[in-house]
Design a protein around this motif. Structure first.
Motif: not given
Length: 410
Positions: A146-160
């Motif tokens: 479950k991701t957090i919308p306003d987190a850093s794009p770098r972190l969201l990319e790593e999550a994926g």
């Protein structure tokens, strides 16, 4: 006094039960027997989630922590809530996942969290769990973050990169509802994060001109959840929001979660939860949109209040509101119209289309397809059967309405 691991597990697994978006459909199949490592999305275990092809996937479903800096009125873990708090370290979640897998209790992990310190700090810990499972321990099982919308794009990319599926909850069906019940969260930020995630997911599925695939990114796509019955949104409002989410962001699933009253609740919230049947009807309507060619607006068009009929399933309610389109000739009607006949599912329609190439399909043939003849009879005609005036009967609805039940006195 510091809580034991088992005490924290009890608290944080119970806190995770309010998140419905944990199904595991759409993931790529990893097989440790072929590629090495630990785990498999096709193994056996205690089954909790079902995929569209019938596979069962058991998941360890927990929160990293139920501490949260947000104060969303509908959330039991909001900052002002008087609930028992607990927290895992990333290392503890990794250990729990591996130990549960080794005991053949799970095949994957669903991990969410309250927001602690900041969005980036929380997201970094979620990513650390997935990264360590994949890279340090060779875990090949299913991971849903479950991701957090306003987190850093770098972190969201790593999550994926490490997760099979990502999800961002829109929380409320309407922007007005979110502003009223969760003013710290911004609908525009949630939608923007979903849009960026869709671009990465789509890019991960494409091949270059040389035929090479792009870097893997959340192969199971993204999903979301919205709360039903906390605000005044009608089913029409909810379904319109879902239609927008499916069309604009390519979501795999929208999950509907009936609001559940919580201790020390805000005065803004209703005192009672909505009927669970309402949640069930929304899932049925969602299914009709995704697999039967219905538009969301059609399913509530016959209801002045914009609500789905709680007594009848949405397809049957629609058919009763549109009797002029029936009866349908099983041997001549298009696939699209056959899918709108109450009682006929996708598999049954496919079988009818195959069979009628060789011979006329009769009413009794439907019984061999496990079709409910009682439900189908008023809406179809075949050689040897015509509903005559049955379709026009004023009391046709009563033939399908559930039997009266004793109401609760409490």
């Amino acid at each position: 006094m510091k809580k034991s691991l088992s005490q924290r597990l009890a608290i944080l697994s119970d806190a995770a039960k309010y998140d419905a978006s944990c199904a595991s459909s759409g993931s790529g199949r990893r097989d440790s027997a072929k590629s090495g490592g630990l785990g498999s999305t096709t193994g056996n275990g205690i089954c909790h989630a079902f995929t569209p092809d019938g596979r069962c996937v058991s998941l360890l479903k927990i929160l990293l922590t139920n501490f949260c800096v947000y104060d969303c009125a509908y959330c039991i873990n909001r900052s002002s809530s008087n609930v028992e708090r607990a927290r895992f370290t990333p290392e503890e979640v990794v250990w729990l996942t591996l130990e549960f897998y080794r005991r053949n209790c799970i095949e994957g992990l669903f991990l969410s969290s309250g927001i602690i310190r900041s969005s980036d700090h929380t997201m970094e810990q979620l990513v650390q769990v997935a990264r360590d499972l994949r890279l340090k321990h060779g875990f090949r099982g299913y991971i849903h973050l479950k991701t957090i919308p306003d987190a850093s794009p770098r972190l969201l990319e790593e999550a994926g990169r490490y997760a099979d599926r990502l999800s961002i909850n829109v929380e409320m069906p309407t922007v007005a509802g979110l502003e009223q019940y969760a003013p710290q969260k911004k609908a525009a930020g949630i939608r923007q994060a979903m849009g960026e995630m869709r671009l990465k997911i789509d890019a991960g599925r494409e091949r270059s001109h040389t035929g090479r695939r792009a870097e893997r990114f959340s192969p199971g796509g993204q999903s979301t959840q919205m709360i039903v019955g906390a605000d005044a949104a009608s089913d029409q409002d909810i379904l319109a929001s879902s239609a927008n989410l499916y069309g604009s962001y390519g979501l795999r699933r929208v999950y509907y979660s009936a609001f559940s009253p919580i201790p020390d609740a805000s005065a803004l919230l209703p005192a009672k939860s909505p009927p669970l049947q309402r949640e069930h009807r929304l899932y049925q309507a969602d299914w009709l949109f995704r697999f039967y060619g219905f538009a969301f607006g059609e399913l509530t068009a016959g209801r002045a209040d914009g609500m789905l009929d709680l007594e009848l399933d949405p397809k049957l309610a629609w058919a009763l509101d549109n009797r002029a389109l029936f009866p349908v000739d099983l041997n001549r009607a298009s696939k699209e119209m056959l899918l709108r006949v109450p009682g006929l599912g996708v598999k049954a329609v496919a079988a009818i289309l195959r069979a009628r190439r060789h011979q006329a399909v009769r009413l009794e043939d439907l019984a061999r397809l496990n079709v409910s003849i009682r439900k189908v009879r008023p809406f179809v005609q075949t050689p040897g059967w015509s509903p005559a005036r049955l379709t026009d009967r004023q009391d046709l609805r009563s033939l399908f309405s559930p039997a009266p039940q004793q109401m609760s006195l409490l």
